[in-house]
Design a protein around this motif. Structure first.
Motif, PDB file in Angstrom:
ATOM      1  N   LEU A 187     -68.906  56.163  13.414  1.00 20.61           N
ATOM      2  CA  LEU A 187     -68.378  55.221  14.538  1.00 20.61           C
ATOM      3  C   LEU A 187     -69.345  55.021  15.550  1.00 20.61           C
ATOM      4  O   LEU A 187     -69.024  54.739  16.709  1.00 20.61           O
ATOM      5  CB  LEU A 187     -67.495  56.286  15.177  1.00 20.61           C
ATOM      6  N   ALA A 188     -70.597  55.851  15.707  1.00 14.77           N
ATOM      7  CA  ALA A 188     -71.323  55.623  16.921  1.00 14.77           C
ATOM      8  C   ALA A 188     -72.049  54.111  16.860  1.00 14.77           C
ATOM      9  O   ALA A 188     -71.921  53.622  15.834  1.00 14.77           O
ATOM     10  CB  ALA A 188     -72.700  56.569  16.605  1.00 14.77           C
ATOM     11  N   LEU A 189     -72.432  53.630  17.892  1.00 10.30           N
ATOM     12  CA  LEU A 189     -72.684  52.415  18.259  1.00 10.30           C
ATOM     13  C   LEU A 189     -74.340  52.335  17.498  1.00 10.30           C
ATOM     14  O   LEU A 189     -75.305  52.992  17.528  1.00 10.30           O
ATOM     15  CB  LEU A 189     -72.996  52.019  19.793  1.00 10.30           C
ATOM     16  N   LEU A 190     -74.438  50.946  16.642  1.00  9.94           N
ATOM     17  CA  LEU A 190     -75.667  50.683  15.862  1.00  9.94           C
ATOM     18  C   LEU A 190     -76.774  50.529  17.391  1.00  9.94           C
ATOM     19  O   LEU A 190     -76.432  50.094  18.370  1.00  9.94           O
ATOM     20  CB  LEU A 190     -75.489  49.449  15.257  1.00  9.94           C
ATOM     21  N   PRO A 191     -77.832  50.863  16.968  1.00  4.60           N
ATOM     22  CA  PRO A 191     -78.934  50.595  18.135  1.00  4.60           C
ATOM     23  C   PRO A 191     -79.025  49.153  18.278  1.00  4.60           C
ATOM     24  O   PRO A 191     -79.182  48.176  17.369  1.00  4.60           O
ATOM     25  CB  PRO A 191     -80.252  50.961  17.577  1.00  4.60           C
ATOM     26  N   LYS A 192     -79.098  48.705  19.631  1.00  7.12           N
ATOM     27  CA  LYS A 192     -79.276  47.216  19.947  1.00  7.12           C
ATOM     28  C   LYS A 192     -80.832  46.864  20.022  1.00  7.12           C
ATOM     29  O   LYS A 192     -81.580  47.391  20.712  1.00  7.12           O
ATOM     30  CB  LYS A 192     -78.538  46.947  21.430  1.00  7.12           C
ATOM     31  N   PRO A 193     -80.934  45.954  19.094  1.00  2.00           N
ATOM     32  CA  PRO A 193     -82.400  45.276  19.360  1.00  2.00           C
ATOM     33  C   PRO A 193     -82.708  44.374  20.560  1.00  2.00           C
ATOM     34  O   PRO A 193     -82.360  43.512  20.810  1.00  2.00           O
ATOM     35  CB  PRO A 193     -82.294  44.303  18.153  1.00  2.00           C
ATOM     36  N   THR A 194     -83.289  45.203  21.609  1.00  6.22           N
ATOM     37  CA  THR A 194     -83.596  44.673  22.867  1.00  6.22           C
ATOM     38  C   THR A 194     -85.124  44.431  23.184  1.00  6.22           C
ATOM     39  O   THR A 194     -85.382  43.670  24.182  1.00  6.22           O
ATOM     40  CB  THR A 194     -83.104  45.662  23.864  1.00  6.22           C
ATOM     41  N   VAL A 195     -86.063  45.186  22.415  1.00  3.34           N
ATOM     42  CA  VAL A 195     -87.343  44.933  22.721  1.00  3.34           C
ATOM     43  C   VAL A 195     -87.937  43.613  22.086  1.00  3.34           C
ATOM     44  O   VAL A 195     -87.855  43.498  20.833  1.00  3.34           O
ATOM     45  CB  VAL A 195     -88.230  46.158  22.308  1.00  3.34           C
ATOM     46  N   THR A 196     -88.554  42.502  22.963  1.00  2.00           N
ATOM     47  CA  THR A 196     -89.081  41.325  22.413  1.00  2.00           C
ATOM     48  C   THR A 196     -90.329  41.164  22.582  1.00  2.00           C
ATOM     49  O   THR A 196     -90.898  40.093  22.240  1.00  2.00           O
ATOM     50  CB  THR A 196     -88.103  40.334  23.147  1.00  2.00           C
ATOM     51  N   SER A 197     -90.983  42.246  23.228  1.00  2.00           N
ATOM     52  CA  SER A 197     -92.490  42.260  23.486  1.00  2.00           C
ATOM     53  C   SER A 197     -92.988  43.566  23.638  1.00  2.00           C
ATOM     54  O   SER A 197     -92.144  44.419  24.156  1.00  2.00           O
ATOM     55  CB  SER A 197     -92.570  41.277  24.766  1.00  2.00           C
ATOM     56  N   GLY A 198     -94.276  43.710  23.707  1.00  2.00           N
ATOM     57  CA  GLY A 198     -94.884  45.031  24.119  1.00  2.00           C
ATOM     58  C   GLY A 198     -94.800  45.226  25.510  1.00  2.00           C
ATOM     59  O   GLY A 198     -95.017  46.497  25.888  1.00  2.00           O
ATOM     60  N   LYS A 199     -94.810  44.095  26.261  1.00  2.00           N
ATOM     61  CA  LYS A 199     -94.366  44.129  27.868  1.00  2.00           C
ATOM     62  C   LYS A 199     -93.256  44.747  28.215  1.00  2.00           C
ATOM     63  O   LYS A 199     -92.920  45.100  29.341  1.00  2.00           O
ATOM     64  CB  LYS A 199     -94.910  42.964  28.351  1.00  2.00           C
ATOM     65  N   CYS A 200     -92.110  44.868  27.208  1.00  2.00           N
ATOM     66  CA  CYS A 200     -90.873  45.295  27.674  1.00  2.00           C
ATOM     67  C   CYS A 200     -90.406  46.606  27.609  1.00  2.00           C
ATOM     68  O   CYS A 200     -89.267  46.875  27.606  1.00  2.00           O
ATOM     69  CB  CYS A 200     -89.829  44.538  26.538  1.00  2.00           C
ATOM     70  N   THR A 201     -91.493  47.413  27.189  1.00  2.00           N
ATOM     71  CA  THR A 201     -91.313  48.870  26.774  1.00  2.00           C
ATOM     72  C   THR A 201     -92.203  49.769  27.634  1.00  2.00           C
ATOM     73  O   THR A 201     -93.301  49.535  27.757  1.00  2.00           O
ATOM     74  CB  THR A 201     -91.144  49.120  25.264  1.00  2.00           C
ATOM     75  N   SER A 202     -91.527  50.921  28.109  1.00  2.00           N
ATOM     76  CA  SER A 202     -92.496  51.926  28.784  1.00  2.00           C
ATOM     77  C   SER A 202     -92.658  53.199  27.868  1.00  2.00           C
ATOM     78  O   SER A 202     -93.420  53.960  28.226  1.00  2.00           O
ATOM     79  CB  SER A 202     -91.849  52.499  30.077  1.00  2.00           C
ATOM     80  N   VAL A 203     -91.963  53.043  26.714  1.00  2.00           N
ATOM     81  CA  VAL A 203     -92.144  54.191  25.696  1.00  2.00           C
ATOM     82  C   VAL A 203     -93.494  54.135  24.994  1.00  2.00           C
ATOM     83  O   VAL A 203     -93.968  53.072  24.727  1.00  2.00           O
ATOM     84  CB  VAL A 203     -90.902  54.418  24.884  1.00  2.00           C
ATOM     85  N   ASN A 204     -94.070  55.168  24.484  1.00  2.00           N
ATOM     86  CA  ASN A 204     -95.353  55.259  23.642  1.00  2.00           C
ATOM     87  C   ASN A 204     -95.295  54.806  22.258  1.00  2.00           C
ATOM     88  O   ASN A 204     -95.861  54.296  21.758  1.00  2.00           O
ATOM     89  CB  ASN A 204     -96.169  56.782  23.885  1.00  2.00           C
ATOM     90  N   ILE A 205     -94.148  55.141  21.563  1.00  6.08           N
ATOM     91  CA  ILE A 205     -93.674  54.839  20.557  1.00  6.08           C
ATOM     92  C   ILE A 205     -92.286  54.297  20.073  1.00  6.08           C
ATOM     93  O   ILE A 205     -91.439  54.805  20.630  1.00  6.08           O
ATOM     94  CB  ILE A 205     -93.985  56.195  19.509  1.00  6.08           C
ATOM     95  N   LEU A 206     -92.365  53.006  19.543  1.00  5.17           N
ATOM     96  CA  LEU A 206     -90.949  52.472  19.377  1.00  5.17           C
ATOM     97  C   LEU A 206     -90.240  52.746  18.090  1.00  5.17           C
ATOM     98  O   LEU A 206     -90.992  52.916  17.051  1.00  5.17           O
ATOM     99  CB  LEU A 206     -91.366  50.912  19.505  1.00  5.17           C
ATOM    100  N   SER A 207     -88.964  52.800  18.245  1.00  2.14           N
ATOM    101  CA  SER A 207     -88.086  52.713  17.185  1.00  2.14           C
ATOM    102  C   SER A 207     -87.772  51.464  16.466  1.00  2.14           C
ATOM    103  O   SER A 207     -87.737  50.511  17.352  1.00  2.14           O
ATOM    104  CB  SER A 207     -86.756  53.763  17.684  1.00  2.14           C
ATOM    105  N   ASP A 208     -87.683  51.335  15.207  1.00  2.00           N
ATOM    106  CA  ASP A 208     -87.609  49.888  14.839  1.00  2.00           C
ATOM    107  C   ASP A 208     -86.105  49.715  15.064  1.00  2.00           C
ATOM    108  O   ASP A 208     -85.787  48.535  15.126  1.00  2.00           O
ATOM    109  CB  ASP A 208     -87.823  50.006  13.308  1.00  2.00           C
ATOM    110  N   GLY A 209     -85.193  50.636  15.560  1.00  2.00           N
ATOM    111  CA  GLY A 209     -83.711  50.214  15.910  1.00  2.00           C
ATOM    112  C   GLY A 209     -83.847  49.322  16.974  1.00  2.00           C
ATOM    113  O   GLY A 209     -82.727  48.442  17.213  1.00  2.00           O
ATOM    114  N   VAL A 210     -84.843  49.519  17.951  1.00  2.00           N
ATOM    115  CA  VAL A 210     -84.400  48.805  19.141  1.00  2.00           C
ATOM    116  C   VAL A 210     -85.381  47.499  19.479  1.00  2.00           C
ATOM    117  O   VAL A 210     -85.484  46.778  20.240  1.00  2.00           O
ATOM    118  CB  VAL A 210     -84.978  49.658  20.418  1.00  2.00           C
ATOM    119  N   ILE A 211     -86.012  47.158  18.113  1.00  2.00           N
ATOM    120  CA  ILE A 211     -87.309  46.035  18.260  1.00  2.00           C
ATOM    121  C   ILE A 211     -86.503  44.809  17.581  1.00  2.00           C
ATOM    122  O   ILE A 211     -85.533  45.158  16.756  1.00  2.00           O
ATOM    123  CB  ILE A 211     -88.127  46.273  17.119  1.00  2.00           C
TER     124      ILE A 211
END
Length: 308
Positions: free
Chosen positions: A30-54
């Motif tokens: 029932l949890a929401l699926l991760p939304k793919p929101t990252v479209t560029s390396g410039k769009c994130t401030s985290v050091n390591i990306l999860s594939d769920g947000v790409i």
């Protein structure tokens, strides 16, 4: 305490654990699926990306990135490279094997290639020997396609580059809406015209003209075959459609169950109305629909596990 009482309490304990386990699984579903929101390396401030947000529509390839450590030891970072040329880490820095394993595992999951910068670059498929010949621009006037001339600093003049000439001819043939055999025929037809221009040129001896045409044809066919392979690789399969639709559904911020329903609706809408070029129904539409749906559901199931 009697044996019967112990058995009853044990059964009650197992039921309770099973109920809790079921509730955990239901909660995960029932949890929401991760939304793919990252479209560029410039769009994130985290050091390591999860594939769920790409957002995988914006990903070019994976990259095994070599780095230099403080003690001059070589270490490697697994990275994803976006269409805008930016990149981001998808895992921790480590050994070459660790970086490769992660990149190739994600490559299989997300249908993107891997560029391994730890390997030397592959050489161009045509030998450069004999590519640049002593023929000047003014000697052939405008009889050649494109700009197959390279500047010779010693003489201060432009000389003919046969490999570049072949690539120009191959590119022109690729613009033809035809198969590889027909495009090769177009290359050969153009080479006949160029051969005539070579033979009418006073500075090109007949035996040299033949060798120049052979070198140009070698480059043209190599280039044409390489681009044809890239073109063929871009043909979407039903599985590609299913995974693409699954990623599109995830952008809507839905649960796994909602996503499956939306995915099924998307795929049925597409494949129930798909036609051949002549307007007749596609014979294997049902088979394609099933493949697309299975691949899409499998992808949603994967990201449901990521969310859990």
């Amino acid at each position: 305490m009697g044996l019967r009482q112990v058995q009853l309490e044990s059964q009650a304990s197992k039921k309770g654990k099973n109920l809790m386990s079921t509730q955990k699984r239901e909660h995960a579903r029932l949890a929401l699926l991760p939304k793919p929101t990252v479209t560029s390396g410039k769009c994130t401030s985290v050091n390591i990306l999860s594939d769920g947000v790409i957002d995988w529509d914006y990903v070019e390839h994976f990259w095994v990135h070599p780095m230099l450590y403080d003690n001059n030891d070589r270490i490697y970072g697994p990275c994803v490279v976006f269409l805008d040329g930016s990149w981001a880490m998808i895992g921790p820095i480590g050994t070459l094997d660790e970086a490769r394993q992660l990149c190739f595992r994600w490559s299989a999951l997300h249908d993107r290639g891997v560029k391994d910068k730890s390997d030397p670059p592959a050489p161009f498929g045509i030998s450069p020997d004999g590519a640049v010949v002593d023929v000047k621009m003014f000697e052939l006037h405008d009889s050649l396609p494109g700009d197959p001339w390279c500047y010779d600093e010693k003489s201060g003049e432009f000389r003919l580059n046969l490999i570049v000439l072949g690539v120009e001819i191959g590119n022109n043939a690729l613009r033809l809406d035809a198969n590889l055999k027909e495009r090769i025929a177009k290359v050969d037809a153009k080479l006949k015209d160029i051969s005539a221009a070579f033979r009418s040129c006073e500075v090109i001896q007949p035996h040299l003209a033949k060798a120049y045409i052979a070198k140009t044809r070698e480059a043209a066919l190599f280039w044409l075959t390489e681009l044809q392979a890239d073109e063929d690789a871009e043909v979407d399969t039903p599985e590609d459609d299913g995974r693409t639709f699954a990623d599109a559904v995830r952008k809507e911020g839905v649960t796994y169950e909602q996503a499956v329903i939306k995915l099924q609706h998307y795929i049925e809408t597409i494949y129930d109305n798909i036609k051949n070029e002549d307007g007749t129904p596609l014979a294997d539409a049902e088979e394609r629909k099933t493949k697309a749906l299975m691949a899409g559901v499998e992808r949603l199931r994967y990201f449901a596990g990521v969310a859990a």
